[in-house]
Design a protein around this motif. Structure first.
Motif, short mmCIF file in Angstrom:
data_model
loop_
_atom_site.label_atom_id
_atom_site.label_comp_id
_atom_site.label_asym_id
_atom_site.label_seq_id
_atom_site.Cartn_x
_atom_site.Cartn_y
_atom_site.Cartn_z
N UNK A 70 48.20 40.28 63.02
CA UNK A 70 46.75 40.44 62.81
C UNK A 70 46.47 40.87 61.38
N UNK A 71 47.30 41.78 60.91
CA UNK A 71 47.11 42.29 59.54
C UNK A 71 47.20 41.14 58.52
N UNK A 72 48.21 40.31 58.71
CA UNK A 72 48.41 39.24 57.73
C UNK A 72 47.31 38.18 57.86
N UNK A 73 46.91 37.90 59.10
CA UNK A 73 45.79 36.96 59.32
C UNK A 73 44.58 37.41 58.51
N UNK A 74 44.32 38.71 58.59
CA UNK A 74 43.15 39.26 57.91
C UNK A 74 43.26 39.13 56.39
N UNK A 75 44.50 39.36 55.87
CA UNK A 75 44.69 39.21 54.42
C UNK A 75 44.37 37.76 54.04
N UNK A 76 44.89 36.84 54.85
CA UNK A 76 44.70 35.42 54.53
C UNK A 76 43.22 35.03 54.60
N UNK A 77 42.58 35.49 55.67
CA UNK A 77 41.15 35.16 55.85
C UNK A 77 40.29 35.70 54.72
N UNK A 78 40.54 36.97 54.40
CA UNK A 78 39.76 37.60 53.33
C UNK A 78 40.00 36.86 52.02
N UNK A 79 41.26 36.50 51.79
CA UNK A 79 41.58 35.78 50.56
C UNK A 79 40.85 34.45 50.52
N UNK A 80 40.89 33.72 51.65
CA UNK A 80 40.24 32.41 51.69
C UNK A 80 38.75 32.55 51.41
N UNK A 81 38.15 33.55 52.06
CA UNK A 81 36.69 33.74 51.88
C UNK A 81 36.35 34.09 50.44
N UNK A 82 37.30 34.74 49.74
CA UNK A 82 37.02 35.18 48.37
C UNK A 82 37.44 34.15 47.33
N UNK A 83 37.82 32.97 47.77
CA UNK A 83 38.12 31.90 46.80
C UNK A 83 39.57 31.79 46.42
N UNK A 84 40.48 32.13 47.32
CA UNK A 84 41.92 32.00 47.04
C UNK A 84 42.51 30.88 47.90
#
Ligand code: GLU
Length: 542
Positions: A470-484
């Protein structure tokens, strides 16, 4: 030589060799080996190899392994040196079946195992040689010997007590008696039977047949202090201790013709000899022997100070001595060293090169087999000896440090392999301690502005109770939303469209949490640091 003169020279109550033959009967063990260090107060890595090999060879073949202390050089005697030998062997799990267990206690029926206590036996040997005209007293003074050496050098001849230079070799008994009457001091020499210009093959188990000149030098066998020289003592000792294999340093190879001669003089079967080449190091691209004076790594204590586990050092030494060990290890990664079939024929005879990369790798592999508790215990034992401050820290933070050491270790299939010496672990785990932690903005993979932006997006979503996925999913999602981008491939397709990749975001978090761009499992680290500390460190990037 007539009996009365022999008695006058060596004493009346000296026993015949037959007495010792009876006292030290032939053994039933097929293999008998020994290590025979001189107690100099220094354990050279070569001494350790000269112990590991005979120990492994004897014990792999149901044989007997002895420790003999060669302490006949009184000038070199050092307090505590015998204890150092015994404790170093102990540290390496090398347990002799016979020999000294302390400065004052020994076990075994073929002793004494200190050469300094074997004078009676050596005297019997001298008596035999005198009686059979194979030995004689020499009354030469230091000055006379010096003079002879100078003449030999001027004449470009080999130095030594041989041929016409052997002044007392054929001294008539009347002369000897006269010199004794005058109270002249004397030593004993061996009457060498060889001819220098004749060469003979000598057998070495490792090197095969070695062609060497016969020995024609009448070497000293007993000094004026009544103590024997190495050459003579080793022959007597290895005969009466019933040694079957003498495994020793290469520096003695050149003395083999003499040693074989000594055995022949007594009519004894010599043991088999295996000479071990010295360890070398690369110095400015050139190979050279490790020097006791110049190279700290020549001393076995160096490896302990560095915190190499003894199992790793031992495995490495066996590797150096016998390159077949590497194949065994590859085929049997978890098989203990004890099962390796040690063959003297396979000893490295050209001088192995000290290779710290290899030692480090062996050490990494070994440390990877330890649980966090085992590693903690070893670290504490090491620190108590070499780093008091660390010992205190380990005791005060026992559970915390154990949980740190457990990262990617306990219960995982692929154990981390970054630790290779105990002395470096403190530094590796320093970021877990707030007063030792810092980070450098230079390590961010993107601009500071971008860092702040992603942190502003990430921090509010951080959930300390999330599991790793879950933690890593969140890192990925937040990154995607922020333009990564998800990965480098995606970013490369349209570089302008992204600020970076998910892995850049992970690096930002890693730098803020650990102060490094590489670390073990970041999720586990955050869990150990706890929610408050994690958030505090993340916020420091804002
Ligand atoms: N005392 C000798 C040395 O330390 C022993 C050689 C041998 O093993 O015979 O070199």
């Amino acid at each position: 030589m007539k009996k009365e003169l022999v008695e006058r020279l060596i004493g009346k109550d000296v026993k015949d060799l037959s007495f010792w033959e009876e006292k030290f009967p032939q053994r039933s063990a097929g293999i008998v080996t020994r290590v025979a260090p001189s107690p100099t107060g220094f354990m050279h890595i070569g001494n350790m190899i000269a112990a590991v090999i005979p120990e492994r060879f004897a014990h792999k073949n149901n044989g007997v392994f002895m420790l003999r202390i060669e302490d006949t050089d009184t000038k070199r005697k050092v307090d505590g040196a015998v204890d150092l030998v015994i404790s170093s062997l102990n540290d390496f799990g090398i347990v002799p079946d016979e020999g000294p267990v302390s400065e004052t206690k020994e076990v075994g029926n073929y002793g004494p195992y200190f050469q300094s206590q074997r004078t009676d036996i050596y005297k019997s040997g001298i008596k035999y040689l005198l009686e059979n005209d194979l030995g004689y007293p020499c009354f030469c003074t230091e000055e006379e010997l010096d003079q002879a050496r100078k003449e030999q050098t001027a004449l470009k001849m080999r130095p030594g007590y041989y041929g016409k230079w052997a002044k007392y070799r054929n001294a008539p008994e009347e002369l000897i008696e006269k010199l004794l009457d005058e109270g002249k001091p004397y030593i004993f020499r061996f009457r060498a039977g060889g001819e220098w210009d004749k060469k003979r093959y000598f057998d070495d188990v490792t090197k095969g047949k070695v062609l060497m000149p016969e020995n024609d030098i009448d070497i000293v066998i007993m000094k004026s202090d009544g103590l024997p020289t190495y050459h003579f003592a080793h022959a007597i000792d290895d005969h009466f201790m019933r040694t079957t294999h003498v495994i020793r340093g290469d520096e003695w190879l050149a003395s083999l013709p003499l040693h074989i001669q000594l055995f022949e003089a007594f009519g004894w079967t010599p043991p088999k000899y295996a000479h071990i080449a010295p360890i070398q190091k690369l110095d400015d691209g050139n190979r050279r022997k490790l020097s006791k004076r110049k190279d700290p790594e020549a001393n076995i204590s160096y490896y302990f100070e560095q915190g190499y586990p003894v199992e790793a050092i031992k495995e490495y030494l066996i590797n150096l001595a016998n390159s077949n060990f590497e194949d065994f290890k590859k085929a049997n990664p978890v098989n203990p060293i004890e099962n390796f079939d040690f063959k003297l024929e396979n000893l490295n005879n050209s001088g192995a090169l000290l290779d710290f990369k290899k030692l480090d790798n062996i050490s990494k592999e070994f440390i990877a087999t330890l649980s966090s508790s085992e590693l903690y215990d070893r670290l504490l034992i090491w620190a108590e000896q070499y780093d008091e401050k660390l010992a205190k820290k380990l005791k005060e933070n026992k559970d915390y440090i154990k949980s740190i050491l457990a990262i990617e270790r306990d219960g995982v299939e692929k154990v981390r392999k970054d630790f290779y010496i105990l002395s470096k672990i403190n530094e590796e785990i320093s970021f877990f301690f707030n007063d030792e932690f810092s980070f450098d903005k230079k390590d961010f993979p993107v601009s500071e502005e971008f860092v702040k932006e992603i942190l502003n997006a990430y921090i509010p979503t951080y959930n300390h109770s999330a599991n790793k996925e879950e933690w890593f999913e969140n890192v990925k999602e937040t990154a995607a939303k922020s333009g990564y981008a998800k990965n480098a491939k995606e970013k490369d397709k349209d570089p302008e469209a992204y600020k970076g990749t998910v892995s850049d975001v992970a690096t930002i978090l890693r730098v803020l949490i650990t102060g490094r761009t590489q670390s073990p499992d970041l999720y586990a680290i955050m869990q150990i640091l706890g929610k408050d500390e994690t958030l505090k460190r993340l916020k420091a990037g804002l």
